[in-house]
Design a protein around this motif. Structure first.
Motif, PDB file in Angstrom:
ATOM      1  N   GLY A 212       0.848  -1.180   0.000  1.00 51.42           N
ATOM      2  CA  GLY A 212       0.000   0.000   0.000  1.00 51.42           C
ATOM      3  C   GLY A 212       0.883   1.229   0.000  1.00 51.42           C
ATOM      4  N   ARG A 213       0.265   2.370   0.276  1.00 50.20           N
ATOM      5  CA  ARG A 213       1.018   3.612   0.401  1.00 50.20           C
ATOM      6  C   ARG A 213       0.541   4.348   1.647  1.00 50.20           C
ATOM      7  NH1 ARG A 213       3.921   5.276  -4.083  1.00 50.20           N
ATOM      8  NH2 ARG A 213       3.915   7.403  -3.284  1.00 50.20           N
ATOM      9  N   THR A 214       1.483   4.989   2.351  1.00 53.14           N
ATOM     10  CA  THR A 214       1.148   5.765   3.539  1.00 53.14           C
ATOM     11  C   THR A 214       0.827   7.197   3.125  1.00 53.14           C
ATOM     12  OG1 THR A 214       2.592   4.421   4.926  1.00 53.14           O
ATOM     13  CG2 THR A 214       1.984   6.585   5.768  1.00 53.14           C
ATOM     14  N   HIS A 215      -0.357   7.680   3.525  1.00 48.71           N
ATOM     15  CA  HIS A 215      -0.786   9.034   3.171  1.00 48.71           C
ATOM     16  C   HIS A 215      -1.362   9.753   4.386  1.00 48.71           C
ATOM     17  CE1 HIS A 215      -0.401   8.210  -1.113  1.00 48.71           C
ATOM     18  NE2 HIS A 215      -1.232   7.197  -1.017  1.00 48.71           N
ATOM     19  N   ARG A 216      -1.145  11.058   4.465  1.00 49.78           N
ATOM     20  CA  ARG A 216      -1.890  11.931   5.365  1.00 49.78           C
ATOM     21  C   ARG A 216      -3.226  12.252   4.706  1.00 49.78           C
ATOM     22  NH1 ARG A 216      -0.664  16.623   5.199  1.00 49.78           N
ATOM     23  NH2 ARG A 216      -1.433  17.421   7.191  1.00 49.78           N
ATOM     24  N   ILE A 217      -4.264  12.323   5.528  1.00 48.57           N
ATOM     25  CA  ILE A 217      -5.575  12.679   4.995  1.00 48.57           C
ATOM     26  C   ILE A 217      -5.512  14.026   4.278  1.00 48.57           C
ATOM     27  CG2 ILE A 217      -7.906  13.413   5.664  1.00 48.57           C
ATOM     28  CD1 ILE A 217      -7.746  10.451   5.656  1.00 48.57           C
ATOM     29  N   GLY A 218      -4.814  14.995   4.872  1.00 48.43           N
ATOM     30  CA  GLY A 218      -4.710  16.298   4.230  1.00 48.43           C
ATOM     31  C   GLY A 218      -4.043  16.227   2.875  1.00 48.43           C
ATOM     32  N   ASP A 219      -3.018  15.390   2.747  1.00 48.20           N
ATOM     33  CA  ASP A 219      -2.338  15.239   1.458  1.00 48.20           C
ATOM     34  C   ASP A 219      -3.242  14.560   0.434  1.00 48.20           C
ATOM     35  OD1 ASP A 219      -0.064  16.418   2.506  1.00 48.20           O
ATOM     36  OD2 ASP A 219       0.870  14.504   3.037  1.00 48.20           O
ATOM     37  N   MET A 220      -4.078  13.644   0.904  1.00 49.03           N
ATOM     38  CA  MET A 220      -5.001  12.968  -0.002  1.00 49.03           C
ATOM     39  C   MET A 220      -6.029  13.954  -0.561  1.00 49.03           C
ATOM     40  SD  MET A 220      -5.392   9.630   2.432  1.00 49.03           S
ATOM     41  CE  MET A 220      -6.609   8.695   1.512  1.00 49.03           C
ATOM     42  N   VAL A 221      -6.484  14.867   0.301  1.00 45.48           N
ATOM     43  CA  VAL A 221      -7.419  15.895  -0.171  1.00 45.48           C
ATOM     44  C   VAL A 221      -6.743  16.777  -1.219  1.00 45.48           C
ATOM     45  CG1 VAL A 221      -8.768  17.920   0.521  1.00 45.48           C
ATOM     46  CG2 VAL A 221      -8.804  15.853   1.933  1.00 45.48           C
ATOM     47  N   GLU A 222      -5.493  17.101  -1.010  1.00 45.93           N
ATOM     48  CA  GLU A 222      -4.772  17.900  -1.995  1.00 45.93           C
ATOM     49  C   GLU A 222      -4.586  17.123  -3.305  1.00 45.93           C
ATOM     50  OE1 GLU A 222      -4.159  21.162  -1.789  1.00 45.93           O
ATOM     51  OE2 GLU A 222      -5.397  20.870   0.002  1.00 45.93           O
ATOM     52  N   ALA A 223      -4.412  15.815  -3.220  1.00 50.51           N
ATOM     53  CA  ALA A 223      -4.342  14.990  -4.437  1.00 50.51           C
ATOM     54  C   ALA A 223      -5.654  15.082  -5.205  1.00 50.51           C
ATOM     55  CB  ALA A 223      -4.025  13.541  -4.072  1.00 50.51           C
ATOM     56  N   MET A 224      -6.787  15.054  -4.473  1.00 47.19           N
ATOM     57  CA  MET A 224      -8.085  15.214  -5.132  1.00 47.19           C
ATOM     58  C   MET A 224      -8.173  16.587  -5.791  1.00 47.19           C
ATOM     59  SD  MET A 224     -11.952  14.620  -3.652  1.00 47.19           S
ATOM     60  CE  MET A 224     -11.863  15.785  -2.301  1.00 47.19           C
ATOM     61  N   ARG A 225      -7.641  17.605  -5.126  1.00 50.08           N
ATOM     62  CA  ARG A 225      -7.675  18.953  -5.696  1.00 50.08           C
ATOM     63  C   ARG A 225      -6.901  18.996  -7.021  1.00 50.08           C
ATOM     64  NH1 ARG A 225      -8.771  23.337  -2.720  1.00 50.08           N
ATOM     65  NH2 ARG A 225      -8.059  22.292  -0.807  1.00 50.08           N
ATOM     66  N   ARG A 226      -5.752  18.324  -7.051  1.00 49.05           N
ATOM     67  CA  ARG A 226      -4.935  18.340  -8.266  1.00 49.05           C
ATOM     68  C   ARG A 226      -5.629  17.639  -9.426  1.00 49.05           C
ATOM     69  NH1 ARG A 226      -0.885  17.847  -4.291  1.00 49.05           N
ATOM     70  NH2 ARG A 226      -0.855  15.564  -4.379  1.00 49.05           N
ATOM     71  N   VAL A 227      -6.422  16.610  -9.125  1.00 47.58           N
ATOM     72  CA  VAL A 227      -7.094  15.856 -10.182  1.00 47.58           C
ATOM     73  C   VAL A 227      -8.442  16.470 -10.556  1.00 47.58           C
ATOM     74  CG1 VAL A 227      -8.129  13.627 -10.784  1.00 47.58           C
ATOM     75  CG2 VAL A 227      -5.943  13.703  -9.574  1.00 47.58           C
ATOM     76  N   ALA A 228      -9.212  16.908  -9.541  1.00 46.49           N
ATOM     77  CA  ALA A 228     -10.617  17.292  -9.776  1.00 46.49           C
ATOM     78  C   ALA A 228     -10.916  18.751  -9.484  1.00 46.49           C
ATOM     79  CB  ALA A 228     -11.526  16.394  -8.936  1.00 46.49           C
ATOM     80  N   GLY A 229      -9.933  19.521  -9.054  1.00 49.45           N
ATOM     81  CA  GLY A 229     -10.172  20.939  -8.804  1.00 49.45           C
ATOM     82  C   GLY A 229     -10.591  21.234  -7.377  1.00 49.45           C
ATOM     83  N   ASP A 230     -10.936  22.515  -7.135  1.00 50.71           N
ATOM     84  CA  ASP A 230     -11.235  22.971  -5.771  1.00 50.71           C
ATOM     85  C   ASP A 230     -12.622  22.555  -5.284  1.00 50.71           C
ATOM     86  OD1 ASP A 230      -8.783  24.244  -5.639  1.00 50.71           O
ATOM     87  OD2 ASP A 230      -9.578  26.167  -6.343  1.00 50.71           O
TER      88      ASP A 230
END
Length: 327
Positions: A251-269
């Motif tokens: 798997g991969r270790t992620h912070r929840i906050g970083d995951m939200v930012e990943a969503m921002r990069r893919v799908a916008g604000d």
């Protein structure tokens, strides 16, 4: 090859069934029968092979034995009471996650004795078997120290599976699943449910609550990679497993906050603005005991896979599971 998926009505069971039906083979052998079982008959799937759907309550030992005894070469045991519900309803968790697993293993044992075979049983365990004071990253050989009922029940299932394999009753393989995100469908009673809902609902224009802080860190895997690993588990030779019948999937270790930012990069604000940060002590009391960093060296050596990034998890959901706008 005859394949049975117990828990075939769940999202992983359905994805696995569709994958196997489309391929028409598993581990280089043609699938001649694909049976899906769950509390209610699962939705059937079609492809190169069509599935049969049946109702099954694995707390009923006789019914479980009868279904398995009808003849299967590979049995995927995916059925479980999820973490939050197992913690809140102890007796139900024990009946399904512990006794139910033993009923599946006993059914496979009886089938093997009748056919002179060792049925393969692929059992989905969980990283919830890890807790307390352990080295990080956690190696596969670390002792199991669950800090919740779900983890204890999965750990007990692993030990049973290893012993049934040692005795030659079956060919068991236990996969400790990371938290799977992004799960399709609706929120469930798993303590980890928010780890999908804070992405799934906003990506579909709906609000969601995150019950932990942005600094919460965890071990994740996408549904797409999980299915690849479930299929791959059946291809590894029996002798390769040896006495160690369980491993942690990559798997991969992620912070929840970083995951939200990943969503921002893919799908916008817009999706990110639909998340409300509202901490829940009950949820935190469960998930803060789960470990975030594992060393899946053995799984990687055996060919299991992880995602490249959480951006991929977002893309996979948009490609595979997002509901039409009318929904």
């Amino acid at each position: 090859m005859r394949v049975l998926i117990i828990g075939g009505g769940g999202f992983l069971g359905q994805k696995l069934a569709r994958r196997l039906a489309a391929a028409g083979e598993l581990a280089g052998r043609a699938i001649t029968a694909l049976t899906l079982a769950d509390l209610a008959p699962p939705a059937p799937v079609t492809g190169r092979v069509a599935s049969q759907s049946l109702a099954l309550d694995i707390t009923d030992m006789a019914a479980t034995g009868a279904l398995i005894g009808a003849g299967h070469d590979v049995i995927y045991h995916l059925a479980a009471v999820v973490s939050g519900q197992a913690e809140a309803e102890f007796d139900l968790g024990m009946a399904v996650n512990l006794d139910g697993a033993r009923h599946v293993f006993e059914g496979a044992r009886a089938l093997g004795a009748a056919e002179g075979s060792r049925p393969m049983v692929i059992f989905t365990s969980s990283i919830a078997v890890y807790g307390g004071e352990l080295p990080e990253p956690i190696p596969d050989w670390a002792g199991l120290t669950p800090t919740n009922s779900y983890g204890a029940q999965k750990a007990a299932g692993e030990l049973m599976l290893a012993d049934y394999s040692r005795k030659g009753f079956l060919d068991g393989r236990a996969l400790r699943l990371p938290t799977i995100s992004i799960r399709p469908g609706k929120p469930n009673k798993a303590a980890s449910s928010f780890m999908s809902s804070i992405f799934r609902e906003p990506l579909q224009g709906e609000p969601a609550i995150c019950p932990v802080s942005p600094d919460y860190t965890h071990w994740f895997l996408s549904p797409r990679a999980c299915i690849e690993n479930l299929v791959h588990a059946a291809t590894i030779p029996d002798e390769t497993w040896g006495p160690r019948r369980a491993l942690a999937l990559p798997g991969r270790t992620h912070r929840i906050g970083d995951m939200v930012e990943a969503m921002r990069r893919v799908a916008g604000d817009a999706p990110c603005e639909l998340i409300r940060w509202q901490r829940d002590p009950e949820i935190e009391s469960i998930v803060l005991g789960w470990k975030a960093r594992l060393d899946p060296a053995r799984a990687l050596e055996l060919g299991f896979v992880a995602d490249a990034s959480f951006e991929d998890n977002i893309r996979y959901f948009l490609e595979d599971d997002i509901l039409p706008a009318s929904h």
